[in-house]
Every structure is written in C-alpha cells, then in structure tokens.
Write a protein that holds these residues in place. Structure first.
Motif, mmCIF file in Angstrom:
data_model
loop_
_atom_site.group_PDB
_atom_site.id
_atom_site.type_symbol
_atom_site.label_atom_id
_atom_site.label_comp_id
_atom_site.label_asym_id
_atom_site.label_seq_id
_atom_site.Cartn_x
_atom_site.Cartn_y
_atom_site.Cartn_z
ATOM 1 N N VAL A 191 23.912 24.417 7.797
ATOM 2 C CA VAL A 191 24.972 23.780 9.091
ATOM 3 C C VAL A 191 26.011 25.370 9.958
ATOM 4 O O VAL A 191 25.679 24.492 10.912
ATOM 5 C CB VAL A 191 25.828 22.839 8.388
ATOM 6 N N ALA A 192 25.621 26.051 8.852
ATOM 7 C CA ALA A 192 26.702 27.255 9.638
ATOM 8 C C ALA A 192 25.666 27.789 10.595
ATOM 9 O O ALA A 192 25.967 28.170 12.057
ATOM 10 C CB ALA A 192 27.636 28.291 8.470
ATOM 11 N N LYS A 193 24.149 28.495 10.286
ATOM 12 C CA LYS A 193 23.423 28.939 10.776
ATOM 13 C C LYS A 193 22.248 27.967 12.292
ATOM 14 O O LYS A 193 22.488 28.036 12.779
ATOM 15 C CB LYS A 193 22.316 29.112 10.258
ATOM 16 N N VAL A 194 22.569 26.497 12.097
ATOM 17 C CA VAL A 194 21.878 25.322 13.004
ATOM 18 C C VAL A 194 22.431 25.042 14.276
ATOM 19 O O VAL A 194 22.383 25.516 15.332
ATOM 20 C CB VAL A 194 21.508 24.269 12.318
ATOM 21 N N CYS A 195 23.882 24.874 13.820
ATOM 22 C CA CYS A 195 25.059 24.980 14.631
ATOM 23 C C CYS A 195 25.353 25.999 15.177
ATOM 24 O O CYS A 195 25.555 25.648 16.453
ATOM 25 C CB CYS A 195 26.051 23.927 14.242
ATOM 26 N N GLY A 196 25.837 26.903 14.692
ATOM 27 C CA GLY A 196 25.822 28.141 15.655
ATOM 28 C C GLY A 196 25.005 28.460 16.901
ATOM 29 O O GLY A 196 25.592 28.924 17.406
ATOM 30 N N VAL A 197 23.702 28.461 16.489
ATOM 31 C CA VAL A 197 22.509 28.673 17.276
ATOM 32 C C VAL A 197 23.124 27.300 18.573
ATOM 33 O O VAL A 197 22.573 27.997 19.241
ATOM 34 C CB VAL A 197 21.028 27.943 16.751
ATOM 35 N N ILE A 198 23.217 26.146 18.345
ATOM 36 C CA ILE A 198 23.201 24.946 18.937
ATOM 37 C C ILE A 198 24.325 25.759 20.404
ATOM 38 O O ILE A 198 24.058 25.310 21.471
ATOM 39 C CB ILE A 198 23.549 23.460 18.086
ATOM 40 N N MET A 199 25.598 25.509 19.314
ATOM 41 C CA MET A 199 26.677 26.167 20.150
ATOM 42 C C MET A 199 26.610 27.533 20.818
ATOM 43 O O MET A 199 26.879 27.720 21.736
ATOM 44 C CB MET A 199 27.762 25.913 19.702
ATOM 45 N N GLY A 200 25.671 28.206 20.068
ATOM 46 C CA GLY A 200 24.821 29.610 21.358
ATOM 47 C C GLY A 200 24.286 29.271 22.441
ATOM 48 O O GLY A 200 24.489 30.051 23.058
#
Length: 474
Positions: A191-200
């Motif tokens: 979730v850190a990677k997926v949501c980090g990319v989404i927010m990025g």
C-alpha cells in the motif's frame, strides 16, 4: 513432525493448515490495504481539503482508540462465532467505507452546501481553495468515516487468531504465526508503494494534475477488497471440526471436561483468570503499547515526516516505507524461528533485545543527515529498525495465545491489542501535535526513541514467563 498417528489424517490436516495460513494472510493483508491507505492520503487531505496536522492527529487518535476497543470486543465475540463469516463481514464493511471516503466532499456537501464547490468535478478545488473546502462538515465526515473504518477493521484479526490457534500446535506457533504476521508488512509495504505512486501524480505535469488523487488511495484499495472478499468466501477454511478433521492433540483445556450444565459458568470464570486477572497478559498489553507507539511514527506519520524532514518526494517516501515494512517481514520470520529454535518458545527474552536495538536504530536514522551516503545510511537504519520492531509485534500475540491457550486466543489478543491501539492513538496525536507546534519532527522522533527503550525494560520483566500454559489447572 506428525501430529496424528493416522497418515491420511495427518496429511489432510497439514494441507488444510497451510491453506488456512495463507488464506488468512491474504484476508488480513486486504484489511491492511484499507486501513494504511489513510496515511498516504493525508498529504492530499492537507493540500486539497485544508485539513491541518492537528486535525489529522485527532483523527488518528480517535480512530486508534476505536480500533483497539473493536479488536477487544470482537476478540470476545470471535471466540464464540464462525470465524469465516466474521472475516468476510468485516471485509465487506471496510470495502464500503473506503468507497465512501472517496466521496467525502460530496457527503459533507449534504450537510454544508459550502463544501459543494470543492466537490465539483470530483476534486476538492485544489490547495488555493483548501481553507474554504476544509469546513467543519468535511472534517467531521472524514473523522466519522475513519472511526467507522477502524471499528470494522477490528473484525479482521480475531477470526484469524482463532483459526491459527485451532490449526497450529503450540511448539510451532511462533514460527508459523510469524509467517502469518508478515501480512502486516506485505500489506503495509504494497500500500505504501501503490499509494505513494498515486499521490506522486500530484507533482507531475500540469499544475493541478494530482488534485484529488487522494481519492484513488481509497477507491483502488476498495476494489482489491471487493475481489478479495469473494476469494475468502470460496477458499478460507473453518475450524478443524468444520472441515471434518480432529482437534489438535495436546491442546485440551480443563473446561472442556466440564459437564454441559456447568460449562458456560466454568468458561466465564476460566476466561477471567486466564486473561483479565493474568499479570502476564497485562504486562504484554503494556509492551504492545510501546511497540505500536513506536511503529505508528513510521506507519502513520512516516510519509509526511520523510517529505518534510528528509526532503523526499511522495514516491520516494513510499519506497522507504515499503522497505521498512519488507524489512519487518524478514524480522518477523527470523524472530519466530529464533523463538522456537533458540529461546524454547520464550518470546519475551528475544523481544527485549529487539526493542533495545529499535531505539538505537531510530536514533541513528534521525541524526544521520539527509542526502548522499549518510542519507542512505539513515534509510538503512530505519529499515533495520523495522526488522527489529516487527518481531516483538508478532511475538506478543504468540505469547498471549500460549499463555491464555487456544480457548481464549481471540479474547487475550483482543485485550492486548486494546493497549496496542491506545499506543497508536497517543503516538498519532502526540507526534502530530509536537510536529505542528515545534514546526519540525525533532521532539516527536526523540520521544519515540524513548518509548522503544521503555519497551525493552518491560520485556525484561517477562524474562521468566513459561513457553505455554497448556496442561495447567485453572
């Protein structure tokens, strides 16, 4: 090692045991997807909705309290009800709440038309209108949805704990429950990677490209939750008796021998003695407070802290948190193996050393300058802290289960989890308030270093606790 003299029974039991283990891992990972996504949406909620760190700290505080109470209450309920149905109900409820999170501005607009402008076209109007959008109605909407989500999240762990205690013998519990506990870190890391990319996406291309992307932190995880719910209903096994298999040998409890007329009274008295009047369980609760207060700094505030204090982008912060969680997977597996093979099942002895190392590594992460080689060393220290911290997180549940026995696994873990999420709540509130008032993260991080050191002292007090309580009269 064979559990049953009949080879076919032993083979069927072993196959179903692993199926239970991996199915509950997937199920709990899905719960984690729909809980930890909020931390990655928080920078977007500040920017797009005008919600301050203090407000977010309040959300985390009350959400954590509700989650802890829910795990405790549902732990008692879970010891008495069908674990498969309970887990599937919880997944369904969390999926629906996460869908509602994405529509929070529209929901708030029902109560305050002033929010409607921010909800127009499916976005929250951007940073320049954040103050206008961040009305009391919007803040209350997010707060209420978070509390609801945290309540239903509390239905995830108790059925898993019950299934694990009924399928896995005490001498293998630390190893296999540590394997199961990797679901926390798998969920947190992904979730850190997926949501980090989404927010990025909010800092790429056009000025307003990422406005409202926080919504997809919720909707993407809700979609996975819906798919996973279907899989759990099909593949998750029930208790051994539900699958036509015998109970685990050597795990009979004294109340099981009571006659039908007195069994309910006997169970209630035994539960009170085994859990609520047991000093070991209370001390494990205090340890859990310290573990989860330390973990909350990274798990809840990590994305914000790494961006503000270490100068990372949203995507970079997501990558660091992902590796922190994945290091935790290795730590849990190593800790479970070491507990069973080197410490004779006495997990608190290992946990004492691990919490002391956590304190030192968090301090090293903070004091090493950002950027360059020292920045890489700081990131490595944070990941090593994850390796050390997640072992004790898994092993407190193992110790509680073996102390209270499989009969009260859900109740005992629910009770110590109440302390866990009081720790999460206090940490979320205090760290957010300290960062807001001081304008930096220095005091917040040093406070958590102290908390980890206290945790090591508390585990030292449990040095002489026995490996399990099966066979004892209560």
């Amino acid at each position: 090692m064979s559990l049953f003299s009949d080879a076919e029974t032993d083979r069927n039991f072993g196959r179903m045991q692993w199926r239970m283990l991996f199915a509950t891992m997937i199920g709990y990972t899905l719960f984690y997807f729909m809980r930890k996504n909020f931390s990655f949406a928080m920078p977007g909620l500040q920017q797009d909705c005008g919600i301050s760190k203090s407000m977010l700290g309040n959300f985390l505080f009350w959400g954590g309290i509700v989650y802890g109470v829910s795990k405790f209450v549902n732990g008692i309920v879970g010891d008495k009800c069908n674990p498969k149905r309970m887990l599937c109900f919880g997944l369904l409820a969390c999926t629906l709440v996460n869908v509602a999170f994405g529509f929070a501005p529209q929901i708030a607009a029902w109560f305050d038309p002033g929010v409607a402008a921010g909800a127009q076209n499916g976005v929250a109007a951007g940073a320049q209108n954040g103050a206008a959008v961040g009305t009391a109605a919007l803040a209350w909407t997010f707060g209420i949805l978070l509390v609801l989500n945290q309540f239903f999240q509390g239905t995830g762990f108790p059925p898993c704990a019950k299934l694990i205690a009924h399928w896995i013998p005490p001498h293998e519990l630390a190893t296999k429950m540590s394997v199961w506990n990797t679901s926390h870190s798998i969920g947190g890391g992904l979730v850190a990677k997926v949501c980090g990319v989404i927010m990025g996406l909010g800092v790429v291309g056009a000025a307003n490209q990422g406005v409202g992307m926080w919504r997809w932190c919720f909707w993407s995880m809700a979609a996975l939750g819906g798919i996973g719910l279907l899989a759990m209903w099909i593949f998750l096994p029930g208790l051994p008796a539900d699958e036509g298999l015998p109970e685990l040998p050597g795990t009979a409890t004294s109340s099981a021998k009571s006659n039908n007329r007195t069994i309910e009274q006997s169970d209630s008295r035994t539960m009170i003695r085994a859990v609520f009047l047991n000093p070991v369980i209370w001390m494990l609760g205090a340890c859990n407070f310290m573990i989860n207060a330390a973990r909350a700094l990274v798990a809840d505030w990590g994305p914000t802290m790494l961006q503000e204090a270490k100068g990372l982008t949203s995507s970079e912060a997501g990558t660091v948190i992902m590796w922190f969680e994945f290091a935790g997977i290795a730590g849990m597996l190593a800790s479970g193996w070491a507990t069973d093979r080197l410490f004779g099942g006495r997990a608190p002895r290992l946990c004492m050393f691990l919490m002391a190392l956590t304190a030192g590594l968090l301090a090293a992460f903070w004091f090493l300058p950002a950027g360059g080689a020292t920045g890489l060393l700081g990131g490595a220290a944070l990941c090593a802290a994850g390796f050390c911290l997640y072992g004790p997180q898994a092993l407190t549940g193992v110790t509680a289960t073996n102390t209270a026995t499989k009969k009260f696994a859900g109740t005992s873990i629910g009770f110590i989890s109440l302390f866990s999420y009081i720790g999460v709540s206090v940490s979320g509130k205090v760290c957010g308030s300290l960062a807001q008032s001081a304008g930096n993260w220095h005091l917040a991080v040093l406070s958590i270093v102290g908390v980890a050191a206290v945790g090591a002292v508390l585990f030292l007090c449990l040095w002489n606790v026995k490996a399990h309580s099966y066979g004892e009269r209560r």
